[in-house]
Design a protein around this motif. Structure first.
Motif, mmCIF file in Angstrom:
data_model
loop_
_atom_site.group_PDB
_atom_site.id
_atom_site.type_symbol
_atom_site.label_atom_id
_atom_site.label_comp_id
_atom_site.label_asym_id
_atom_site.label_seq_id
_atom_site.Cartn_x
_atom_site.Cartn_y
_atom_site.Cartn_z
ATOM 1 N N SER A 44 49.140 27.635 29.305
ATOM 2 C CA SER A 44 47.995 28.502 28.864
ATOM 3 C C SER A 44 47.161 29.329 30.087
ATOM 4 O O SER A 44 46.404 30.092 29.686
ATOM 5 C CB SER A 44 46.927 27.588 28.327
ATOM 6 O OG SER A 44 46.428 26.669 29.297
ATOM 7 N N TYR A 64 43.795 32.615 28.281
ATOM 8 C CA TYR A 64 43.239 32.687 26.976
ATOM 9 C C TYR A 64 42.891 31.708 26.063
ATOM 10 O O TYR A 64 43.696 30.691 25.957
ATOM 11 C CB TYR A 64 44.030 33.752 26.035
ATOM 12 C CG TYR A 64 43.707 34.137 24.635
ATOM 13 C CD1 TYR A 64 42.539 34.921 24.308
ATOM 14 C CD2 TYR A 64 44.557 33.661 23.346
ATOM 15 C CE1 TYR A 64 42.304 35.100 23.101
ATOM 16 C CE2 TYR A 64 44.119 33.697 22.339
ATOM 17 C CZ TYR A 64 43.068 34.453 21.954
ATOM 18 O OH TYR A 64 42.765 34.716 20.432
ATOM 19 N N PRO A 66 42.548 30.378 22.382
ATOM 20 C CA PRO A 66 42.607 30.858 21.042
ATOM 21 C C PRO A 66 41.591 30.334 20.136
ATOM 22 O O PRO A 66 40.880 31.114 19.120
ATOM 23 C CB PRO A 66 44.115 29.968 20.560
ATOM 24 C CG PRO A 66 44.740 29.918 21.793
ATOM 25 C CD PRO A 66 43.795 29.630 22.962
ATOM 26 N N ASP A 67 41.011 28.980 20.264
ATOM 27 C CA ASP A 67 40.176 28.422 19.285
ATOM 28 C C ASP A 67 38.687 29.117 19.657
ATOM 29 O O ASP A 67 37.937 29.454 18.554
ATOM 30 C CB ASP A 67 39.770 27.067 19.611
ATOM 31 C CG ASP A 67 39.593 26.501 20.936
ATOM 32 O OD1 ASP A 67 40.039 27.460 21.910
ATOM 33 O OD2 ASP A 67 38.975 25.477 21.163
ATOM 34 N N ASN A 69 38.492 32.423 21.196
ATOM 35 C CA ASN A 69 39.091 33.741 21.238
ATOM 36 C C ASN A 69 38.548 34.596 22.132
ATOM 37 O O ASN A 69 37.876 35.564 22.124
ATOM 38 C CB ASN A 69 38.668 34.494 19.794
ATOM 39 C CG ASN A 69 39.383 35.890 19.507
ATOM 40 O OD1 ASN A 69 40.466 36.092 20.328
ATOM 41 N ND2 ASN A 69 38.562 36.956 18.954
ATOM 42 N N ALA A 101 45.838 37.613 21.611
ATOM 43 C CA ALA A 101 44.898 37.566 20.655
ATOM 44 C C ALA A 101 45.470 38.085 19.399
ATOM 45 O O ALA A 101 45.250 37.467 18.342
ATOM 46 C CB ALA A 101 43.559 38.432 21.038
ATOM 47 N N GLU A 103 48.534 37.883 18.523
ATOM 48 C CA GLU A 103 49.481 36.966 18.029
ATOM 49 C C GLU A 103 48.524 35.811 17.449
ATOM 50 O O GLU A 103 49.091 34.985 16.619
ATOM 51 C CB GLU A 103 50.249 36.056 19.221
ATOM 52 C CG GLU A 103 51.288 37.206 19.948
ATOM 53 C CD GLU A 103 51.864 36.562 21.122
ATOM 54 O OE1 GLU A 103 51.432 35.217 21.573
ATOM 55 O OE2 GLU A 103 52.485 37.172 21.741
ATOM 56 N N ASN A 104 47.393 35.427 17.959
ATOM 57 C CA ASN A 104 46.252 34.616 17.299
ATOM 58 C C ASN A 104 45.626 35.151 15.874
ATOM 59 O O ASN A 104 44.994 34.383 15.353
ATOM 60 C CB ASN A 104 45.265 34.027 18.350
ATOM 61 C CG ASN A 104 44.585 33.078 18.165
ATOM 62 O OD1 ASN A 104 45.231 32.026 17.405
ATOM 63 N ND2 ASN A 104 43.118 33.026 18.441
ATOM 64 N N LYS A 106 43.825 37.662 15.548
ATOM 65 C CA LYS A 106 42.278 37.908 16.192
ATOM 66 C C LYS A 106 42.244 39.164 16.878
ATOM 67 O O LYS A 106 43.352 39.721 17.630
ATOM 68 C CB LYS A 106 41.675 36.813 16.669
ATOM 69 C CG LYS A 106 41.486 35.693 15.736
ATOM 70 C CD LYS A 106 40.771 34.439 16.420
ATOM 71 C CE LYS A 106 40.776 33.267 15.441
ATOM 72 N NZ LYS A 106 39.802 32.355 16.149
#
Length: 223
Positions: A44, A64, A66-67, A69, A101, A103-104, A106
Motif C-alpha cells: 500500500s 492510497y 481504498p476505504d 478514497n 482509485a 481500480e477501486n 471510484k
C-alpha cells in the motif's frame, strides 16, 4: 528520466534515495535506514524515484486508502534543478493514483500532504536545494490545488520519541477545486491510520485529534 518503484531495502537506488532524504529533510522527518524494510515491502506504500543517467534526482512516497478514497503524499524530493523533476513526479504520481482509485471503482476524492509553513518556521534549509525551499514548495503546492485545513496542526516525531512536531499545516487537495471544507471524521480516521505505526504519541497530538472528533467539518483555506 525514469519513474522506478522501490520495494526492497537492498535495492541500490534506495541507498541513494535515503542519502538524498538526509541531505534535504531535518532529522526528525527521516525514518532510520533499517526501519524502511517493512514500509518498502508494504504494497500500500508506493515509493518511486526519478532516475536520470543512473542517479536518483528526485523521489516521492505516497499511498492510497481504498476505504477512505483519499491519498497521502508522504514526501516529494527534487534533488536537482533544471530537469523538470517536480512536474515529472507530480504527473506520474497523479496518473498512478487515478488508476488506483479507478481500480477501486471510484473517482479519487483528494490527497493529503503535510506542508511546511516558512512564515512560522524558517530554519529548514532543505540541503540548500532551491526548488526545495519551503516558500517555493508552498507556492507550488498551492498551484497544484492544495488548501490548508483550518486548525492548529502537530504530528508525532518520526524519531518516535513522543515529541510533537509543529510548524506545518495539514494540507488537502480536493479533486473538486471548489470544495471549501473537509469532513472532520475523515481527517480523524486518516490521522489515526497514518500514525498508527508510531506508538509514542505526544499529548498535543492526542488533544488535537480529540478536538477534531467533536467537529462535523473543517474549513479548507488558501495556502
Amino acid at each position: 528520466m525514469e519513474y522506478i518503484r522501490i520495494q526492497h531495502i537492498d535495492n541500490p537506488l534506495f541507498a541513494k534515495m535515503h542519502r538524498l532524504m538526509q541531505e534535504v529533510f531535518p532529522p526528525e522527518e527521516v525514518l532510520d535506514y533499517d526501519l524502511w524494510k517493512e514500509p518498502l515491502e508494504d504494497p500500500s506504500i508506493r515509493v518511486f524515484v526519478a532516475v536520470h543517467e543512473g542517479e536518483v534526482v528526485g523521489a516521492t512516497e505516497y499511498r492510497y486508502y481504498p476505504d477512505m478514497n483519499v491519498a497521502m503524499t508522504d514526501f516529494t524530493i527534487i534533488g536537482r534543478e533544471g530537469l523538470g523533476v517536480g512536474r515529472f513526479l507530480a504527473k506520474k504520481r497523479e496518473k498512478d493514483l487515478l488508476a488506483l482509485a479507478a481500480e477501486n471503482g471510484k473517482s479519487l476524492y483528494g490527497m493529503f500532504a503535510e506542508i511546511y509553513d516558512p512564515y512560522r518556521v524558517e530554519e529548514h534549509a532543505f540541503g540548500g536545494i532551491k526548488p526545495m525551499d519551503p516558500y517555493v514548495r508552498r507556492e507550488v503546492l498551492s498551484h497544484l490545488g492544495y488548501k490548508r485545513t483550518n486548525f492548529a496542526y502537530v504530528h508525532p516525531s518520526w524519531q518516535n520519541d513522543g515529541e510533537a512536531v509543529s510548524g506545518l499545516d495539514l494540507g488537502f487537495m480536493p479533486m473538486d477545486e471548489n470544495q471549501d471544507f473537509l469532513e472532520a471524521d475523515l481527517i480523524v480516521t486518516f490521522l489515526k491510520r497514518y500514525y498508527a505505526v508510531l506508538p509514542e504519541k505526544p499529548q498535543a497530538w492526542l488533544d488535537m485529534v480529540e478536538a477534531l472528533s467533536s467537529l462535523e467539518k473543517v474549513e479548507l483555506l488558501p495556502l
